[in-house]
Design a protein around this motif. Structure first.
Motif, PDB file in Angstrom:
ATOM      1  N   PHE A 226      13.501  16.085  34.353  1.00 18.48           N
ATOM      2  CA  PHE A 226      13.337  14.892  35.006  1.00 18.48           C
ATOM      3  C   PHE A 226      14.222  14.674  36.161  1.00 18.48           C
ATOM      4  CE2 PHE A 226      14.968  10.604  35.349  1.00 18.48           C
ATOM      5  CZ  PHE A 226      13.851   9.793  35.473  1.00 18.48           C
ATOM      6  N   MET A 227      15.352  15.124  36.057  1.00 18.80           N
ATOM      7  CA  MET A 227      16.282  15.007  37.210  1.00 18.80           C
ATOM      8  C   MET A 227      16.212  16.061  38.278  1.00 18.80           C
ATOM      9  SD  MET A 227      18.158  12.327  36.373  1.00 18.80           S
ATOM     10  CE  MET A 227      19.257  12.689  38.058  1.00 18.80           C
ATOM     11  N   VAL A 228      15.905  17.057  37.859  1.00 22.20           N
ATOM     12  CA  VAL A 228      15.611  18.266  38.784  1.00 22.20           C
ATOM     13  C   VAL A 228      14.443  17.846  39.922  1.00 22.20           C
ATOM     14  CG1 VAL A 228      14.729  20.662  39.222  1.00 22.20           C
ATOM     15  CG2 VAL A 228      16.609  19.962  37.730  1.00 22.20           C
ATOM     16  N   ASN A 229      13.607  17.505  39.223  1.00 24.02           N
ATOM     17  CA  ASN A 229      12.330  16.952  39.729  1.00 24.02           C
ATOM     18  C   ASN A 229      12.620  16.090  41.214  1.00 24.02           C
ATOM     19  OD1 ASN A 229      10.547  18.568  38.520  1.00 24.02           O
ATOM     20  ND2 ASN A 229       9.653  17.020  37.038  1.00 24.02           N
ATOM     21  N   ARG A 230      13.281  14.970  40.890  1.00 22.33           N
ATOM     22  CA  ARG A 230      13.536  13.939  41.863  1.00 22.33           C
ATOM     23  C   ARG A 230      14.629  14.423  42.670  1.00 22.33           C
ATOM     24  NH1 ARG A 230      11.055  12.822  37.677  1.00 22.33           N
ATOM     25  NH2 ARG A 230       9.627  10.820  37.274  1.00 22.33           N
ATOM     26  N   LEU A 231      15.602  15.360  42.283  1.00 21.08           N
ATOM     27  CA  LEU A 231      16.781  15.637  43.040  1.00 21.08           C
ATOM     28  C   LEU A 231      16.442  16.619  44.077  1.00 21.08           C
ATOM     29  CD1 LEU A 231      19.642  15.933  40.489  1.00 21.08           C
ATOM     30  CD2 LEU A 231      19.524  14.157  42.249  1.00 21.08           C
ATOM     31  N   GLU A 232      15.318  17.504  43.942  1.00 23.11           N
ATOM     32  CA  GLU A 232      14.995  18.388  44.872  1.00 23.11           C
ATOM     33  C   GLU A 232      14.368  17.838  46.006  1.00 23.11           C
ATOM     34  OE1 GLU A 232      14.092  22.411  42.201  1.00 23.11           O
ATOM     35  OE2 GLU A 232      12.461  20.970  42.493  1.00 23.11           O
ATOM     36  N   VAL A 233      13.607  16.742  45.692  1.00 22.06           N
ATOM     37  CA  VAL A 233      13.100  15.784  46.882  1.00 22.06           C
ATOM     38  C   VAL A 233      13.900  15.031  47.429  1.00 22.06           C
ATOM     39  CG1 VAL A 233      12.156  14.018  45.629  1.00 22.06           C
ATOM     40  CG2 VAL A 233      11.084  14.569  47.562  1.00 22.06           C
ATOM     41  N   ALA A 234      14.905  14.666  46.868  1.00 20.14           N
ATOM     42  CA  ALA A 234      16.114  13.684  47.415  1.00 20.14           C
ATOM     43  C   ALA A 234      16.732  14.695  48.643  1.00 20.14           C
ATOM     44  CB  ALA A 234      17.093  13.210  46.427  1.00 20.14           C
ATOM     45  N   ARG A 235      16.981  15.857  47.999  1.00 22.29           N
ATOM     46  CA  ARG A 235      17.585  16.571  49.121  1.00 22.29           C
ATOM     47  C   ARG A 235      16.998  16.892  50.446  1.00 22.29           C
ATOM     48  NH1 ARG A 235      17.004  22.216  46.821  1.00 22.29           N
ATOM     49  NH2 ARG A 235      14.906  21.664  47.613  1.00 22.29           N
ATOM     50  N   ASP A 236      15.702  16.644  50.407  1.00 16.70           N
ATOM     51  CA  ASP A 236      14.827  16.952  51.482  1.00 16.70           C
ATOM     52  C   ASP A 236      14.821  15.778  52.414  1.00 16.70           C
ATOM     53  OD1 ASP A 236      14.233  19.465  50.840  1.00 16.70           O
ATOM     54  OD2 ASP A 236      12.352  18.869  49.704  1.00 16.70           O
ATOM     55  N   LEU A 237      14.967  14.471  51.683  1.00 17.78           N
ATOM     56  CA  LEU A 237      14.950  13.261  52.502  1.00 17.78           C
ATOM     57  C   LEU A 237      16.321  12.882  53.286  1.00 17.78           C
ATOM     58  CD1 LEU A 237      13.460  11.182  49.788  1.00 17.78           C
ATOM     59  CD2 LEU A 237      12.476  11.532  52.124  1.00 17.78           C
ATOM     60  N   LEU A 238      17.431  13.750  52.761  1.00 21.06           N
ATOM     61  CA  LEU A 238      18.713  13.721  53.206  1.00 21.06           C
ATOM     62  C   LEU A 238      18.824  14.105  54.775  1.00 21.06           C
ATOM     63  CD1 LEU A 238      21.360  14.322  50.514  1.00 21.06           C
ATOM     64  CD2 LEU A 238      20.878  12.109  51.602  1.00 21.06           C
ATOM     65  N   ALA A 239      19.566  13.202  55.615  1.00 25.47           N
ATOM     66  CA  ALA A 239      19.997  13.810  56.704  1.00 25.47           C
ATOM     67  C   ALA A 239      20.717  14.901  56.963  1.00 25.47           C
ATOM     68  CB  ALA A 239      20.605  12.723  57.577  1.00 25.47           C
ATOM     69  N   ALA A 240      21.056  15.620  57.721  1.00 23.85           N
ATOM     70  CA  ALA A 240      22.003  16.842  57.959  1.00 23.85           C
ATOM     71  C   ALA A 240      23.366  16.114  57.647  1.00 23.85           C
ATOM     72  CB  ALA A 240      22.088  17.243  59.227  1.00 23.85           C
ATOM     73  N   ASP A 241      23.755  15.025  57.964  1.00 20.15           N
ATOM     74  CA  ASP A 241      24.864  14.519  57.694  1.00 20.15           C
ATOM     75  C   ASP A 241      24.996  13.484  56.754  1.00 20.15           C
ATOM     76  OD1 ASP A 241      23.623  12.501  59.079  1.00 20.15           O
ATOM     77  OD2 ASP A 241      25.231  11.869  60.336  1.00 20.15           O
ATOM     78  N   GLY A 242      24.177  13.479  55.739  1.00 19.07           N
ATOM     79  CA  GLY A 242      23.893  12.391  54.603  1.00 19.07           C
ATOM     80  C   GLY A 242      24.489  12.943  53.326  1.00 19.07           C
ATOM     81  N   CYS A 243      24.562  12.031  52.354  1.00 18.36           N
ATOM     82  CA  CYS A 243      25.002  12.465  51.227  1.00 18.36           C
ATOM     83  C   CYS A 243      24.320  11.634  49.967  1.00 18.36           C
ATOM     84  CB  CYS A 243      26.619  12.013  50.994  1.00 18.36           C
ATOM     85  SG  CYS A 243      26.694  10.163  51.140  1.00 18.36           S
ATOM     86  N   ILE A 244      24.657  12.164  49.005  1.00 18.45           N
ATOM     87  CA  ILE A 244      23.867  11.563  47.363  1.00 18.45           C
ATOM     88  C   ILE A 244      25.016  11.206  46.667  1.00 18.45           C
ATOM     89  CG2 ILE A 244      23.393  13.733  46.574  1.00 18.45           C
ATOM     90  CD1 ILE A 244      20.828  12.535  45.106  1.00 18.45           C
ATOM     91  N   LEU A 245      25.192  10.010  45.962  1.00 17.74           N
ATOM     92  CA  LEU A 245      25.846   9.727  44.597  1.00 17.74           C
ATOM     93  C   LEU A 245      25.089   9.439  43.702  1.00 17.74           C
ATOM     94  CD1 LEU A 245      27.628   8.687  47.513  1.00 17.74           C
ATOM     95  CD2 LEU A 245      29.208   8.109  45.819  1.00 17.74           C
ATOM     96  N   VAL A 246      25.066  10.017  42.442  1.00 20.43           N
ATOM     97  CA  VAL A 246      24.450   9.929  41.404  1.00 20.43           C
ATOM     98  C   VAL A 246      25.419   9.393  40.218  1.00 20.43           C
ATOM     99  CG1 VAL A 246      22.955  10.818  39.461  1.00 20.43           C
ATOM    100  CG2 VAL A 246      22.933  11.611  41.886  1.00 20.43           C
ATOM    101  N   GLN A 247      25.243   8.305  39.762  1.00 17.37           N
ATOM    102  CA  GLN A 247      26.064   7.550  38.667  1.00 17.37           C
ATOM    103  C   GLN A 247      25.505   7.876  37.146  1.00 17.37           C
ATOM    104  OE1 GLN A 247      27.234   3.678  39.341  1.00 17.37           O
ATOM    105  NE2 GLN A 247      28.441   3.467  37.610  1.00 17.37           N
ATOM    106  N   ILE A 248      26.367   8.422  36.272  1.00 22.62           N
ATOM    107  CA  ILE A 248      26.075   8.879  35.181  1.00 22.62           C
ATOM    108  C   ILE A 248      27.366   8.794  34.260  1.00 22.62           C
ATOM    109  CG2 ILE A 248      26.851  11.334  35.425  1.00 22.62           C
ATOM    110  CD1 ILE A 248      23.642  10.322  33.879  1.00 22.62           C
ATOM    111  N   ASP A 249      26.833   8.527  32.944  1.00 23.35           N
ATOM    112  CA  ASP A 249      28.351   8.405  31.852  1.00 23.35           C
ATOM    113  C   ASP A 249      28.389  10.019  31.373  1.00 23.35           C
ATOM    114  OD1 ASP A 249      26.216   8.967  29.909  1.00 23.35           O
ATOM    115  OD2 ASP A 249      26.670   7.164  28.712  1.00 23.35           O
TER     116      ASP A 249
END
Length: 669
Positions: A226-249
């Motif tokens: 479930f996470m891999v499917n979404r994170l892969e496309v998230a990477r493609d949306l990020l700008a070259a100077d972009g970042c992602i923060l994922v909250q988890i326990d």
């Protein structure tokens, strides 16, 4: 074959873990096989025929053929219940039975609508289990179709005056999309590929305790897919100077780091931030061991080399090391006289200074009573903040030069005299000051304006303990028990990750809309995706409150008043609309009528042999209402939950001319 099936069933019943209400739990058998459970393997070894069938001799060692065993147990002939037997007869299952996620390359965890792709175990007992879920198998070309951009519909622009038709779609529009987040995010790619500066998501934690209507007890491997499917496309949306923060326990944090290392490259990992989210009070204190009060933010960039790191500061209490004040600050530094802040505070508040610190303390106790220390610290903290430009601390220098060491030694001999030296670095001041063998550090370097208030600060670390979760229930005028995040948390994440007003923020697990609300108040462009409808607590309701001047959360800190707008739209449903109807049905009669509609209008699985359905209609009628719904949900082709953009002109879908016009604008067609 049948004798071997019966023999295996009889043997497995000797393990009490595999029995519920005198029935053998097939899914539990598969689970234990995947874990190479010693007791299960011991049982199989105890039977000579089963040992020959499921073990291979390698030299002098017997090796368990796990793949062969799971394939055998997965066979539709093994332990069929009434539902499975019915599904077999009409061709819904394939020759091998359903395929377990961890052992088939074509499995895609689309999770396209609520829980419809994740179905529970095959028996009522298994359905109550926390871990076992089956997943639909799609061929790779079908998966490509599933992820094609979708037609958008129900466009409306929302501002302080209400909802309006959309005339034009601007490149800077804020956007809220309703629909499955995996499919919606893929639909964002044509317009927003490599443009998003910050992605923040708060996905299901795989704990079973989230108040979201998500199925939050995934099988472990299912959750990772479930996470891999979404994170892969998230990477493609990020700008070259972009970042992602994922909250988890803590439940999945280690595994999530592993897959994010793979998707974003471990060299782009920035930090694992721990956030204090609760206090060890109430029912939590009955748990053995340390109390769980933290969650984590996984911080990755698209490219560490191009990401623009920004220093951030957080409020702290008064640092008592800054206990001296320059009494004659306006004089030449060589004439400066340092006196304790404590003595100044005593004098200004009518406390007599004694011959010793102990005597002064006794005088303070007489003046302020039993809580004199608390009162003194509060007054001192306020005083140093007001006079921060001349409050100092004497600190040991870090790696002093030879000339500076000489000056430090000289100052040790000439006590209380301030020596001035020229700095050779890029600090704000070109002069440094030495006294009594140490360097003067000014409190003014720790003081900044935060949220409009002059505040003592320190550099942001990977431990965030200053953001309170208390009192956030009413933020934004919506409620989501245990699911909401404080606006202050999102504000900090945005401050860490963004720099310009035209930066785009994306949250595709939007929930009650905290990320979009804070981005709106801070003047950033945002995109939010949410597939569930929370009624009066929906993200769109919250954003309407923001536009109308909501003053909760960070509003005062960022000077928010009111205004702005956003664009809202939905993924255009097809089979997804029938899923809604199936789930809402209250009787077999409703499902019978709906089955006729599905056959006439919906896209159904190619596996189903419809001519056999009528032959076994009595068996369908005898199924429970839950199993009847299960069948209708399973028979719907998940590739056709929404209308693909490539079929926008197909008359069967009845896409309006206005929707066609707006879709062509959105997708730049």
């Amino acid at each position: 074959m049948q004798n071997l099936l019966a023999e295996l069933e009889q043997l497995l019943k000797e393990d009490e873990r595999l029995i519920a209400d005198d029935r053998l739990l097939k899914n539990k058998v598969i689970e234990l096989a995947l874990k190479l459970d010693e007791t299960l393997i011991g049982l199989l070894l105890s039977d000579s025929r089963l040992r020959r069938h499921f073990f291979t001799q390698v030299d002098s060692v017997l090796v368990f053929d796990k793949e062969k065993f799971i394939h055998f147990v997965s066979n539709k002939a093994f332990l069929p219940d009434s539902y499975t037997a019915f599904a077999n007869k009409i061709g819904l299952t394939d020759d091998n039975g359903r395929t377990y996620l961890s052992r088939h390359r074509d499995v895609v965890l689309a999770w396209p609508y609520k829980d419809c792709v994740l179905e529970g175990g095959q028996t009522e007992e298994d359905a109550k289990r926390d871990e076992i879920f089956w997943n639909e198998t799609l061929a790779p070309d079908d998966i490509d179709r599933l992820l094609d951009p979708k037609v958008l519909t129900n466009f409306r622009r929302i501002d302080a005056d209400g909802e309006h038709p959309v005339n034009e779609i601007a490149d800077t529009d804020n956007l809220i999309i309703k629909g499955n987040n995996l499919l919606a995010v893929h639909s964002l790619l044509p317009r927003f590929r490599s443009r998003v500066k910050l992605i923040y998501i708060d996905p299901p934690y795989n704990t079973g305790s989230d108040s979201f209507n998500y199925n939050d007890r995934f099988n472990h491997s299912t959750w990772l897919t479930f996470m891999v499917n979404r994170l892969e496309v998230a990477r493609d949306l990020l700008a070259a100077d972009g970042c992602i923060l994922v909250q988890i326990d803590y439940h999945e944090v280690g595994y999530l780091i592993a897959i994010m290392d793979e998707i974003f490259d471990k060299n782009n990992f920035i930090q694992l931030i721990s956030v204090k989210t609760a206090s060890p009070a109430g029912f939590k204190t009955v748990n053995p061991g340390p109390i769980d009060v933290t969650e984590h933010l996984l911080f990755y960039t698209k490219s560490r080399e191009t990401f623009d790191f920004k220093k951030c500061y957080v409020p702290v209490d008064y640092d008592k090391n800054y206990g001296l004040v320059i009494e004659n600050f306006e004089d030449d530094p060589a004439e400066w006289k340092l006196v304790p802040v404590r003595d100044i505070v005593y004098q200004e508040n009518g406390v007599e200074i004694g011959d010793t610190p102990q005597q002064s303390a006794r005088n303070a106790r007489e003046k302020w009573g039993p809580h004199w220390k608390v009162i003194r610290e509060r007054i001192m903290g306020e005083w140093v903040l007001e006079h921060h430009e001349r409050v100092v601390s004497i600190r040991d220098p870090h790696k002093p030069t030879a000339s500076l060491r000489e000056l430090l030694d000289l100052s040790k001999a000439d006590r209380d005299k301030v020596f001035v030296y020229e700095k050779s670095n890029d600090d704000q001041s070109t002069q440094g000051y030495v006294v009594n063998g140490g360097m003067l550090a000014f409190y003014s370097n720790k003081v900044r304006v935060i949220d409009g208030v002059l505040t003592p600060t320190e550099l942001l670390t990977d431990l965030w303990t200053d953001i309170s979760w208390d009192g956030i229930a009413k933020e934004g005028g919506v409620t989501l028990k245990n699911g909401k995040k404080p606006e202050k948390l999102i504000k900090r994440i945005i401050e860490v990750a963004t720099h310009k007003d035209n930066d785009i923020v994306l949250d595709f697990n939007l929930g009650s809309g905290t990320t979009a609300a804070v981005a709106h108040k801070m003047g950033l462009q945002y995109i939010g995706v949410e597939q569930l409808d929370y009624g009066d607590n929906d993200s769109i309701v919250r954003l309407k409150n923001v536009i109308n001047g909501d003053q909760s959360g960070v509003s005062k800190a960022v000077g928010w008043q009111a205004g702005g707008d956003f664009l809202a739209c939905d993924l255009m449903q097809w089979n997804a609309s029938y899923i809604d109807q199936v789930e809402a049905a209250q009787s077999t009669e409703e499902l019978d009528a709906l089955w006729e509609t599905l056959q006439a209008e919906a896209f159904l699985s190619y596996k189903v042999k419809f001519d056999r359905f009528d032959e076994h209609a009595e068996e369908f009628a005898q199924l429970s209402l839950a199993d009847q719904k299960h069948f209708l949900l399973e028979v719907l082709d998940k590739n056709h939950l929404y209308v693909n953009l490539s079929e926008i002109d197909d008359e069967d879908y009845h896409v309006s001319e206005e929707d066609k016009r707006l879709n062509r604008q959105f997708y730049n067609m």
